[in-house]
Design a protein around this motif. Structure first.
Motif, PDB file in Angstrom:
ATOM      1  N   LEU A  93       0.704  -1.305   0.031  1.00  0.00           N
ATOM      2  CA  LEU A  93      -0.155  -0.047  -0.016  1.00  0.00           C
ATOM      3  C   LEU A  93       0.777   1.392  -0.035  1.00  0.00           C
ATOM      4  O   LEU A  93       0.918   1.964   0.861  1.00  0.00           O
ATOM      5  CB  LEU A  93      -0.735  -0.054   1.330  1.00  0.00           C
ATOM      6  N   PRO A  94       1.343   1.553  -1.133  1.00  0.00           N
ATOM      7  CA  PRO A  94       2.441   2.566  -1.058  1.00  0.00           C
ATOM      8  C   PRO A  94       1.583   3.962  -1.010  1.00  0.00           C
ATOM      9  O   PRO A  94       2.155   4.946  -0.561  1.00  0.00           O
ATOM     10  CB  PRO A  94       2.870   2.744  -2.362  1.00  0.00           C
ATOM     11  N   CYS A  95       0.338   4.048  -1.499  1.00  0.00           N
ATOM     12  CA  CYS A  95      -0.578   5.312  -1.053  1.00  0.00           C
ATOM     13  C   CYS A  95      -0.643   5.569   0.328  1.00  0.00           C
ATOM     14  O   CYS A  95      -0.503   6.740   0.681  1.00  0.00           O
ATOM     15  CB  CYS A  95      -1.926   4.989  -1.481  1.00  0.00           C
ATOM     16  N   VAL A  96      -0.698   4.748   1.445  1.00  0.00           N
ATOM     17  CA  VAL A  96      -0.698   4.836   2.823  1.00  0.00           C
ATOM     18  C   VAL A  96       0.870   5.718   3.149  1.00  0.00           C
ATOM     19  O   VAL A  96       0.753   6.480   3.828  1.00  0.00           O
ATOM     20  CB  VAL A  96      -1.004   3.562   3.578  1.00  0.00           C
ATOM     21  N   THR A  97       1.735   4.779   2.701  1.00  0.00           N
ATOM     22  CA  THR A  97       3.067   5.561   3.195  1.00  0.00           C
ATOM     23  C   THR A  97       3.173   6.944   2.588  1.00  0.00           C
ATOM     24  O   THR A  97       3.508   7.796   3.278  1.00  0.00           O
ATOM     25  CB  THR A  97       4.170   4.752   2.647  1.00  0.00           C
ATOM     26  N   PHE A  98       2.777   7.213   1.334  1.00  0.00           N
ATOM     27  CA  PHE A  98       2.812   8.778   0.885  1.00  0.00           C
ATOM     28  C   PHE A  98       1.770   9.502   1.694  1.00  0.00           C
ATOM     29  O   PHE A  98       2.243  10.688   1.929  1.00  0.00           O
ATOM     30  CB  PHE A  98       2.343   8.576  -0.609  1.00  0.00           C
ATOM     31  N   GLY A  99       0.870   9.080   2.103  1.00  0.00           N
ATOM     32  CA  GLY A  99      -0.352  10.020   3.001  1.00  0.00           C
ATOM     33  C   GLY A  99       0.478  10.166   4.330  1.00  0.00           C
ATOM     34  O   GLY A  99       0.262  11.354   4.609  1.00  0.00           O
ATOM     35  N   GLN A 100       1.124   9.208   4.897  1.00  0.00           N
ATOM     36  CA  GLN A 100       1.700   9.671   6.037  1.00  0.00           C
ATOM     37  C   GLN A 100       2.803  10.543   6.082  1.00  0.00           C
ATOM     38  O   GLN A 100       3.003  11.545   6.878  1.00  0.00           O
ATOM     39  CB  GLN A 100       2.340   8.361   6.653  1.00  0.00           C
ATOM     40  N   ILE A 101       3.806  10.461   4.861  1.00  0.00           N
ATOM     41  CA  ILE A 101       4.680  11.357   4.687  1.00  0.00           C
ATOM     42  C   ILE A 101       4.260  12.805   4.496  1.00  0.00           C
ATOM     43  O   ILE A 101       4.699  13.818   4.779  1.00  0.00           O
ATOM     44  CB  ILE A 101       5.813  11.004   3.456  1.00  0.00           C
TER      45      ILE A 101
END
Length: 147
Positions: free
Chosen positions: A38-46
């Protein structure tokens, strides 16, 4: 070929190195697995941390997810926030531009950005609000309030 004098080279400011390498994903295995699926979640956190809470994790994740099928344009947002992180901590942009990292290896780039924030004392998985609350509860020891 013109040679530059040592004075010019000494004044060149390239920035500081990243705390981890691009392929050091398993220095934080939980995030490596999360980013792989889920790269989208990591992006959202960043994005939430770099925007200091202006964009929340859910909105950042949705934007990244929406851009993935749209001509694989998620690299636009990824490289924008990588540049923002580099500017904030004066990190070197090497050996390639931010855009190249997010086009060819977006999961590794996101995991490296996550680790960089984490290594600097900001755990992206906590979210902006919780980090601010922790900082208010535990201010650095050398700071004090005066009247």
């Amino acid at each position: 070929m013109m040679q530059q004098s040592p004075d010019v080279l000494d004044n060149l400011d390239l920035g500081v190195p990243w705390t981890t390498g691009l392929f050091d994903c398993f220095q934080h295995p939980t995030n490596a697995i999360m980013t792989a699926y889920l790269p989208c979640v990591t992006f959202g956190q960043i994005a939430e941390l770099l925007d200091e809470g202006e964009m929340n994790c859910a909105l950042g994740s949705y934007i990244y997810l929406a851009m993935m099928p749209a001509l694989c344009s998620h690299w636009l947002m990824g490289s924008k926030y990588r540049a923002k992180l580099r500017m904030k901590y004066h990190l070197v942009e090497a050996p390639f531009p931010d855009m190249v990292f997010h086009i060819y290896c977006p999961c590794c780039a996101l995991a490296q950005e996550f680790r960089e924030l984490n290594n600097r004392g900001l755990d992206p998985s906590l979210g902006w609000r919780q980090i601010v609350e922790q900082q208010m509860e535990n201010p650095p020891p050398d700071q004090f309030m005066a009247r």
